[in-house]
Write an enzyme that holds these catalytic residues in place. Structure first.
Site, PDB file in Angstrom:
ATOM      1  CD  GLU A 257      -2.836  -1.083  -0.141  1.00 55.75           C
ATOM      2  OE1 GLU A 257      -3.299   0.187  -0.195  1.00 55.75           O
ATOM      3  OE2 GLU A 257      -2.849  -1.730  -0.679  1.00 55.75           O
ATOM      4  CD1 TRP A 260      -1.030  -0.572  -4.311  1.00 55.23           C
ATOM      5  CD2 TRP A 260      -1.500   0.597  -5.849  1.00 55.23           C
ATOM      6  NE1 TRP A 260      -1.723  -1.562  -4.903  1.00 55.23           N
ATOM      7  CE2 TRP A 260      -1.835  -0.524  -6.110  1.00 55.23           C
ATOM      8  CE3 TRP A 260      -1.766   1.496  -6.918  1.00 55.23           C
ATOM      9  CZ2 TRP A 260      -2.438  -1.060  -7.597  1.00 55.23           C
ATOM     10  CZ3 TRP A 260      -2.116   0.993  -8.393  1.00 55.23           C
ATOM     11  CH2 TRP A 260      -2.624  -0.170  -8.499  1.00 55.23           C
ATOM     12  CD1 TRP A 288     -17.820  12.685 -17.676  1.00 54.71           C
ATOM     13  CD2 TRP A 288     -18.435  10.772 -16.689  1.00 54.71           C
ATOM     14  NE1 TRP A 288     -16.715  11.970 -17.448  1.00 54.71           N
ATOM     15  CE2 TRP A 288     -16.989  10.567 -16.882  1.00 54.71           C
ATOM     16  CE3 TRP A 288     -19.018   9.439 -16.028  1.00 54.71           C
ATOM     17  CZ2 TRP A 288     -16.549   9.815 -16.563  1.00 54.71           C
ATOM     18  CZ3 TRP A 288     -18.185   8.505 -15.591  1.00 54.71           C
ATOM     19  CH2 TRP A 288     -16.926   8.271 -15.760  1.00 54.71           C
ATOM     20  CG  ASN A 323      -8.079   2.108   2.808  1.00 56.19           C
ATOM     21  OD1 ASN A 323      -8.420   3.586   2.787  1.00 56.19           O
ATOM     22  ND2 ASN A 323      -6.836   1.865   3.268  1.00 56.19           N
ATOM     23  CD1 TRP A 341     -13.256  10.560 -14.233  1.00 55.40           C
ATOM     24  CD2 TRP A 341     -12.052  11.522 -12.774  1.00 55.40           C
ATOM     25  NE1 TRP A 341     -12.538  11.148 -15.040  1.00 55.40           N
ATOM     26  CE2 TRP A 341     -11.396  11.785 -13.856  1.00 55.40           C
ATOM     27  CE3 TRP A 341     -11.264  12.238 -11.494  1.00 55.40           C
ATOM     28  CZ2 TRP A 341     -10.249  12.529 -14.444  1.00 55.40           C
ATOM     29  CZ3 TRP A 341     -10.351  12.743 -11.865  1.00 55.40           C
ATOM     30  CH2 TRP A 341      -9.611  13.226 -13.128  1.00 55.40           C
ATOM     31  CD1 TRP A 364     -11.530   9.945  -5.919  1.00 54.57           C
ATOM     32  CD2 TRP A 364     -13.422   9.479  -6.919  1.00 54.57           C
ATOM     33  NE1 TRP A 364     -12.658   9.955  -5.036  1.00 54.57           N
ATOM     34  CE2 TRP A 364     -13.846   9.717  -5.716  1.00 54.57           C
ATOM     35  CE3 TRP A 364     -14.321   8.837  -8.094  1.00 54.57           C
ATOM     36  CZ2 TRP A 364     -15.291   9.447  -5.235  1.00 54.57           C
ATOM     37  CZ3 TRP A 364     -15.741   9.001  -7.479  1.00 54.57           C
ATOM     38  CH2 TRP A 364     -16.125   9.026  -6.119  1.00 54.57           C
TER      39      TRP A 364
END
Length: 433
Positions: A257, A260, A288, A323, A341, A364
């Protein structure tokens, strides 16, 4: 007038294992710590009750108290950084300015402006790597380009990390390098234009037992199974080097993590346009729906999908969301409701205590299918099956959605099967599939 060197604190609010601060004390004779409450950032915050500002002030006060033991203090300024430095060069005879690097677009532009300003006064601006293990282009492919997929990036990152010895740096023995002064004044929260909140920020604690079990507990939001260190990483009250060394020894999933986090920072540095554009440009063709009433229901946690609603209410009340639930809520907004988003990312940015531009943007875009290494557009989380899998006994939902299971709880605002099929159709058409 005695020449001084300034160390400018930003996202590194600690004395312990702070590389830029260490090098300032190592190389300079008289160091005065500085913190600027940047009005260019603060004035953009939508609420004057922001727990993050409160937290920053608390941490600056803590540094202030620690520096008393060194016979020194921290200089606090409130304003636009360029204007503050214009004043500082008039107020002090400055030899050099030290700081730690920040990789966000605004910070890079700000730092270049400060460096240019100081150069006119023959003052060096020296910056150092501190908030990451590896930065910019330190992890690259064999051809020298940056990684656009996480797995090969993480393998290269780990190989380099395992081959490197890291040791914390300390200010011990360097008290005489500090600017000796009486304690300088500290502003109050009200003087900064903000008010107190009732949001609790988790204290800084590395729970080794929790991290050891992280891979087994991290997906279940009712459990206390995550470290809650995000806000401390965001503001640098914890050293990433110390945390990564602990993670390496305790749990590779937890270390993953942290990788990331650096992956998304690297992507933002290499392609700053992802702030407001899809990493994969073709996804900017998606039409959208952006229904404002539906967006408001999502914001308030009134979608009729318990896991989504619990997550949004947890976020609104605490500044935190689990998370796993972040992924479910983001997928629901972008895929079920076909809302951009960027709307969701902006809302999270306003609410999350641990908001970090690179990770928020990366997460996102991952959920929407628009980003680097994203979940494919045809993968649509089913919030009902996610609920069954990760909150089977509804402990998490019942904690945050008080009317769950009563007539007062709304029906689902959209049918999952219909929404999934609609999303697939819209994405396919936009992408020319």
């Amino acid at each position: 007038m005695e020449k001084i060197t300034l160390f400018w604190f930003r996202r590194d609010l600690r004395l312990d294992d702070n590389l830029g601060l260490y090098y300032a004390y190592e190389n300079e004779d008289c160091v005065l710590p500085l913190f600027i409450f940047d009005t260019q950032i603060l004035d953009e915050l939508p609420s004057k009750k922001d727990a993050r500002v409160e937290f920053i002030l608390q941490q600056v006060k803590a540094i202030h108290e620690q520096l008393k033991d060194f016979g020194s203090s921290i200089l606090i300024k409130h304003g636009k950084p360029e204007e503050v430095f214009e004043e500082l060069v008039e107020e002090f005879e400055i030899a050099n300015v030290y700081t730690n690097r920040d990789y966000e677009p605004y910070a890079r532009k700000r730092d270049q402006a400060i460096a240019d300003l100081l150069k006119k006064h023959q003052i060096a601006f020296l910056d150092f790597k501190d908030q990451v293990i590896y930065e910019k282009d330190e992890i690259t492919t064999d051809s020298g380009s940056f990684y656009k997929v996480f797995t090969p990036y993480s393998k290269t990152w780990l190989r380099k990390f395992n081959a490197t010895k890291f040791g914390p740096v300390s200010l011990d023995g360097r008290k005489n390098r500090l600017y000796q002064t009486e304690p300088l004044p500290l502003p109050t929260l009200n003087e900064l234009g903000f008010e107190q909140t009732d949001i609790h920020i988790p204290r800084l604690e590395i729970d080794k037992d929790l991290i050891k079990k992280y891979d087994k507990t991290r997906n279940f939001p009712a459990l206390d199974g995550t470290s809650r260190l995000g806000v401390h990483l965001r503001f640098g009250t914890i050293s990433i080097r110390k945390l990564a060394i602990q993670a390496k020894a305790l749990n590779e999933t937890y270390l993953n993590e942290l990788i990331w986090r650096e992956f998304y920072m690297m992507v933002l540095y290499q392609q700053p346009e992802v702030v407001d554009k899809s990493f994969k440009p073709q996804y900017d063709r998606i039409p959208w729906r952006n229904d404002k009433e539906e967006f408001q229901k999502w914001c308030e946690g009134k979608t009729g999908y318990p896991l989504v609603d619990a997550g949004m209410r947890q976020l609104n009340r605490t500044g935190y969301m689990h998370n796993r639930v972040r992924m479910v809520t983001a997928s629901f907004l972008t895929k079920h409701l076909l809302i951009d988003w960027r709307w969701g990312e902006t809302y999270f940015a306003e609410k999350l205590l641990d908001y970090e531009l690179s990770s928020n943007n990366g997460g996102w875009q991952w959920a929407a299918g628009t980003g680097t290494d994203a979940q494919p557009y045809f993968r649509v989380f089913n919030p009902s099956s996610q609920l069954e899998k990760f909150d089977k006994d509804r402990r998490y939902v019942k904690k945050w959605v008080s009317e769950f299971g009563t007539d007062g709880y709304p029906e689902p605002m959209v049918d999952h099967k219909m929404a999934r099929e609609r999303a697939l159709e819209v994405y396919k058409e936009a992408l020319g599939k």
